[in-house]
Enzyme design. Structure first.
Site, mmCIF file in Angstrom:
data_model
loop_
_atom_site.group_PDB
_atom_site.id
_atom_site.type_symbol
_atom_site.label_atom_id
_atom_site.label_comp_id
_atom_site.label_asym_id
_atom_site.label_seq_id
_atom_site.Cartn_x
_atom_site.Cartn_y
_atom_site.Cartn_z
ATOM 1 N N CYS A 249 -6.908 -3.605 6.100
ATOM 2 C CA CYS A 249 -5.798 -4.028 6.956
ATOM 3 C C CYS A 249 -5.943 -3.428 8.348
ATOM 4 C CB CYS A 249 -4.460 -3.557 6.405
ATOM 5 S SG CYS A 249 -4.288 -3.719 4.644
ATOM 6 N N ASP A 250 -6.321 -2.154 8.433
ATOM 7 C CA ASP A 250 -6.183 -1.427 9.687
ATOM 8 C C ASP A 250 -7.498 -0.990 10.325
ATOM 9 O OD1 ASP A 250 -3.448 -1.606 9.276
ATOM 10 O OD2 ASP A 250 -3.408 0.225 8.078
ATOM 11 N N CYS B 127 -5.040 1.559 3.878
ATOM 12 C CA CYS B 127 -5.749 0.292 3.722
ATOM 13 C C CYS B 127 -6.739 0.052 4.855
ATOM 14 C CB CYS B 127 -4.741 -0.847 3.664
ATOM 15 S SG CYS B 127 -5.530 -2.448 3.584
#
Ligand code: NDP
Length: 310
Positions: A138-139, A135
């Site tokens: 997200c990261d 992701c």
């Protein structure tokens, strides 16, 4: 044990749309969100193709809207997993949550969606959350001004690469064939982004590093030539598998694990059990099509309950 009229399993666009319709029809639905409330859209950046949002919307914002709309009409939303079902009694289906709560319901709407696939190469699992991710949204932040790699040739890989290119110094996109599966507009965005380097016919063989990702070993599957890329982030974007294992003993699944429904309907081989969204759709897999089939499942459930005299 709790008796209800309509159980919805899953909280992506399909589950929440089923909940909106079922709640407005007075079925008092209970919705179990599963382990990732909001589903795959929670790990998506801009959603530009959902009608009604002309300026785009982030996936999490959109799912918050869906959830609030389902709650507004009285859906009972529970942040828990359904871990087991028993469809042996045709009149009353049974399900158990992870805390052991038992539910009996004449209708069950399955909207459990799909999850990211992994490559299964050395280092990938060991270095998850230490540089390996599925992701970018997200990261990606953790790799600001660093060099990263993305694996995949679909829309997800294209989207993740262009997203990361805004944060990172360089993005290596590894595509296993000599063409991408992604839509033309997404491919153009990738090819027009100067700091994305596409490696055609290339596969990742190993994620390198002790505590964190320090590089990857890649191979050109045409020439057999191996090399290393000095990346600190490794993003896997190779598609998804449906979350249907708990239904395996009761419903027909196809060879990839998708629930088989009657063409054009959401009915399964068990009366009163309906499936919608990515759990039963390997062709379209869009938020809007998932929402559409969620609506269909709720209407099918409502009609079934009327036929059964509820
Ligand atoms: P897809 O199944 O479309 O693509 C998966 C990609 O990963 C393919 O290029 C495939 O290669 C590659 N792949 C699969 N297994 C491996 C492997 N072991 N090693 C290397 N590469 C591998 O999945 P996506 O998640 O990209 O997209 C799913 C759906 O969601 C699609 O319908 C897509 O259009 C949609 N989507 C739409 C977006 C948007 O409109 N903004 C954004 C993201 C997704 P190969 O082609 O060789 O099979």
């Amino acid at each position: 044990m709790e008796k209800i009229k309509c159980l919805i399993i899953g909280s992506g666009p399909a589950g929440y749309t089923a909940a909106i319709y079922a709640a407005r029809a007075g079925l008092k639905p209970v919705l179990y969100t599963g382990s990732q409330p909001g589903g795959q859209l929670m790990i998506t950046t801009e959603v530009e193709n959902y009608p009604g949002y002309p300026d785009g919307r982030t996936g999490p914002e959109m799912m918050d809207d869906f959830r609030r709309q389902a709650e507004r009409f009285g859906t009972d939303i529970r942040n828990e997993m359904i871990v087991r079902v028993d469809f042996s009694d045709p009149a009353l289906h049974r399900a158990w949550s992870e805390s052991g709560h038992e539910i009996h319901s004449p209708t069950v709407i399955i909207a459990t969606g799909a999850s990211a696939k992994w490559l299964g190469i050395p280092g990938e699992e060991r270095l998850q959350n230490a540089g390996v991710s599925a992701c970018a949204v997200c990261d990606g932040f953790f790799f600001r001004n660093q060099e990263v790699a993305v694996v995949g040739g679909g829309d997800t890989a294209a989207e993740e690469s262009t997203y990361l290119a805004k944060i990172c110094t360089k993005v290596h996109l590894l595509v296993r064939r000599d063409e991408m599966r992604a839509s033309k507009i997404m491919q153009q965005r990738v090819l027009n982004t100067p700091n994305i380097q596409v490696h055609w016919n290339t596969e990742a063989e190993e994620v390198l590093g002790d505590q964190v990702v320090e590089g990857i070993r890649i191979v050109n599957n045409k020439t057999g030539e191996r090399s290393e890329l000095p990346v600190t982030g490794f993003f896997v974007a190779i598609g998804h598998q449906p979350n249907t294992s708990i239904f395996r003993d009761w419903l027909d699944l196809d060879e990839s694990g998708y629930i088989v429904t009657t063409p054009g309907r959401t009915t399964t081989k068990i009366p009163g059990v309906f499936a919608c969204g990515d759990a039963q759709d390997k062709i379209y897999r869009q938020a809007v099509t998932a929402a559409g089939t969620g609506c269909m499942a709720a209407l099918d459930a409502e009609r079934y309950l009327v036929q059964q005299g509820y």
